[in-house]
Design a protein around this motif. Structure first.
Motif, PDB file in Angstrom:
ATOM      1  N   GLU A 227       0.828  -1.204   0.000  1.00 31.59           N
ATOM      2  CA  GLU A 227       0.000   0.000   0.000  1.00 31.59           C
ATOM      3  C   GLU A 227       0.865   1.259   0.000  1.00 31.59           C
ATOM      4  OE1 GLU A 227      -2.517  -0.398   3.377  1.00 31.59           O
ATOM      5  OE2 GLU A 227      -3.865  -1.855   2.423  1.00 31.59           O
ATOM      6  N   LYS A 230       2.366   1.673  -3.459  1.00 27.72           N
ATOM      7  CA  LYS A 230       1.348   2.146  -4.400  1.00 27.72           C
ATOM      8  C   LYS A 230       1.096   3.638  -4.231  1.00 27.72           C
ATOM      9  CE  LYS A 230      -3.451   1.372  -5.824  1.00 27.72           C
ATOM     10  NZ  LYS A 230      -4.696   0.602  -5.568  1.00 27.72           N
ATOM     11  N   ARG A 231       0.981   4.080  -2.986  1.00 30.35           N
ATOM     12  CA  ARG A 231       0.736   5.501  -2.732  1.00 30.35           C
ATOM     13  C   ARG A 231       1.915   6.354  -3.174  1.00 30.35           C
ATOM     14  NH1 ARG A 231      -0.596   5.179   3.333  1.00 30.35           N
ATOM     15  NH2 ARG A 231      -0.111   7.402   3.242  1.00 30.35           N
ATOM     16  N   ARG A 232       3.139   5.825  -2.984  1.00 32.26           N
ATOM     17  CA  ARG A 232       4.314   6.583  -3.441  1.00 32.26           C
ATOM     18  C   ARG A 232       4.312   6.722  -4.949  1.00 32.26           C
ATOM     19  NH1 ARG A 232       8.980   5.146  -5.687  1.00 32.26           N
ATOM     20  NH2 ARG A 232       8.786   2.916  -5.182  1.00 32.26           N
ATOM     21  N   GLU A 234       1.802   6.605  -6.930  1.00 39.67           N
ATOM     22  CA  GLU A 234       0.694   7.466  -7.360  1.00 39.67           C
ATOM     23  C   GLU A 234       0.849   8.891  -6.863  1.00 39.67           C
ATOM     24  OE1 GLU A 234      -2.708   5.453  -5.843  1.00 39.67           O
ATOM     25  OE2 GLU A 234      -2.748   3.941  -7.452  1.00 39.67           O
ATOM     26  N   LYS A 235       1.922   9.098  -6.063  1.00 38.86           N
ATOM     27  CA  LYS A 235       2.238  10.431  -5.522  1.00 38.86           C
ATOM     28  C   LYS A 235       1.066  11.021  -4.730  1.00 38.86           C
ATOM     29  CE  LYS A 235       5.415  11.373  -9.318  1.00 38.86           C
ATOM     30  NZ  LYS A 235       6.584  10.841  -8.599  1.00 38.86           N
ATOM     31  N   THR A 236       0.420  10.162  -3.947  1.00 33.44           N
ATOM     32  CA  THR A 236      -0.702  10.628  -3.125  1.00 33.44           C
ATOM     33  C   THR A 236      -0.249  11.035  -1.725  1.00 33.44           C
ATOM     34  OG1 THR A 236      -1.192   8.351  -2.454  1.00 33.44           O
ATOM     35  CG2 THR A 236      -2.370   9.221  -4.371  1.00 33.44           C
ATOM     36  N   ALA A 237       1.047  10.900  -1.426  1.00 32.90           N
ATOM     37  CA  ALA A 237       1.564  11.306  -0.113  1.00 32.90           C
ATOM     38  C   ALA A 237       2.894  12.018  -0.320  1.00 32.90           C
ATOM     39  CB  ALA A 237       1.756  10.091   0.787  1.00 32.90           C
ATOM     40  N   ASP A 238       3.170  13.052   0.479  1.00 25.36           N
ATOM     41  CA  ASP A 238       4.442  13.743   0.325  1.00 25.36           C
ATOM     42  C   ASP A 238       5.568  12.855   0.826  1.00 25.36           C
ATOM     43  OD1 ASP A 238       5.410  14.665   3.191  1.00 25.36           O
ATOM     44  OD2 ASP A 238       3.236  15.018   3.127  1.00 25.36           O
ATOM     45  N   TYR A 242       5.895   9.904   3.740  1.00 19.25           N
ATOM     46  CA  TYR A 242       6.180   8.541   3.289  1.00 19.25           C
ATOM     47  C   TYR A 242       7.325   7.928   4.109  1.00 19.25           C
ATOM     48  CZ  TYR A 242       8.772   5.145   0.470  1.00 19.25           C
ATOM     49  OH  TYR A 242       9.489   4.057   0.055  1.00 19.25           O
TER      50      TYR A 242
END
Length: 340
Positions: A227, A230-232, A234-238, A242
């Motif tokens: 997870e 995936k978020r990294r 998709e660049k959904t978290a700074d 992270y």
């Protein structure tokens, strides 16, 4: 010394036919140059398949794999081993001639170029070992190799790794927090994506290695890591957030006991049983008690002793009227617990 050796050996083999001793007294510098040239070509050939521009990230992908593909780390293992062996061979071949490069026929420009190339390959070897988590396993800095590196190709980069000592990157993350990342080589630190994959691959390796001790728990850790990856991507978290999440995950992976368990579930073996029997506290405690009471010295290697443990586990499962998991699954789980 060379003159003395030639004087003595010229007489020592006087009674032998030239053909009988051909190859025994080859010129040392000539042979050393052949070995060095061959070692350089071997390493260059290993790097040839790496995708352009053959930067840090491309090297990691080829020799370590992609962090979001759990099987890559194992599938690329042979490539890494070949690289490690080839670079060690190159360092030894270079050290044999480092003080006599002109005598071996190399020009000043060639001598400097080869030294730079050897330094780059040794630097790459360390970076790949760190990226894959092999650093702590291989113990590559044994005194003899450390001496060669320090004396012939320079150790400026390696000193940055002194903070690792006998700790893995994951252990450093748990102990030092973000300061652990300062121990990584500049090539990795300066590339956020490369650094992220180094962290992810090191976490993945611990998960894979520890999975047999508690499959359910480490499957959950693997999902959490997936997870985050995936978020990294998709660049959904700074990036800073992270890193903090990865540090928190490292703590969970390395120290499962920090997760909240019922008070009686207070040992690694009990936690493993608890996680793998549907978090049934009573069942886990009874299994632990019966395994401790039944297992005899050397039970893992003895068919009869193992059968006794399996029968005890089977009796507990019958008492609790549960068919999941199977007795053999719990026997295999018990074999991976140091307490048993």
């Amino acid at each position: 010394l060379n003159k003395s050796v030639k004087n003595y050996t010229s007489g020592a083999f006087a009674e032998y036919d030239r053909g009988d001793v051909a190859g025994l007294l080859q010129d040392r510098l000539q042979k050393g140059r052949e070995r060095l040239d061959d070692a350089l070509e071997t390493v260059r050939a290993l790097l040839e398949p790496v995708e352009p521009p053959k930067g840090q990230l491309q090297m990691q992908h080829y020799f370590v794999g992609h962090s979001d593909r759990p099987d890559d780390l194992k599938q690329t293992e042979q490539r890494r081993v070949a690289l490690y062996k080839a670079v060690v061979g190159l360092i030894r071949a270079y050290a044999n001639l480092a003080d006599e490069m002109p005598e071996a026929g190399y020009s000043a420009a060639e001598t400097e170029a080869i030294k730079t190339e050897v330094q780059q390959y040794e630097k790459l070897r360390k970076e790949i070992q760190l990226a894959s988590g092999d650093y702590i396993d291989l113990k590559q800095y044994e005194p003899a190799m450390r001496h060669l590196i320090d004396n012939y190709i320079g150790a400026e980069e390696s000193r940055l790794l002194a903070g690792f000592a006998d700790l893995s990157l994951v252990e450093l993350m748990v102990e030092q927090g973000e300061q652990a990342f300062d121990s990584l080589p500049p090539n990795i630190r300066q590339n956020k994506e490369a650094m992220a994959e180094v962290i992810e691959n090191n976490l993945r390796k611990v998960i894979v290695e520890e999975h047999p001790t508690n499959p359910k728990y480490y499957e959950k850790m693997s999902v959490l890591l997936d997870e985050l990856i995936k978020r990294r991507k998709e660049k959904t978290a700074d990036y800073e957030k992270y890193l903090q999440e990865q540090l928190a995950l490292a703590g969970q992976i390395l120290h499962p006991g920090r997760t909240v368990y019922p008070q009686p579930i207070n040992t690694p073996a009990k936690r493993a049983l608890y996680d793998n029997v549907g978090r049934n506290e009573t069942l886990a405690l009874e299994l632990d008690r019966q395994i401790l009471a039944t297992r005899r010295d050397g039970w893992r290697e003895s068919i009869i002793k193992t059968r006794e443990v399996r029968n005890a586990i089977q009796d507990v499962l019958k008492t609790f009227e549960t068919a999941e998991p199977e007795a053999q699954y719990l026997v295999d789980l018990a074999k991976n617990q140091q307490e048993y």
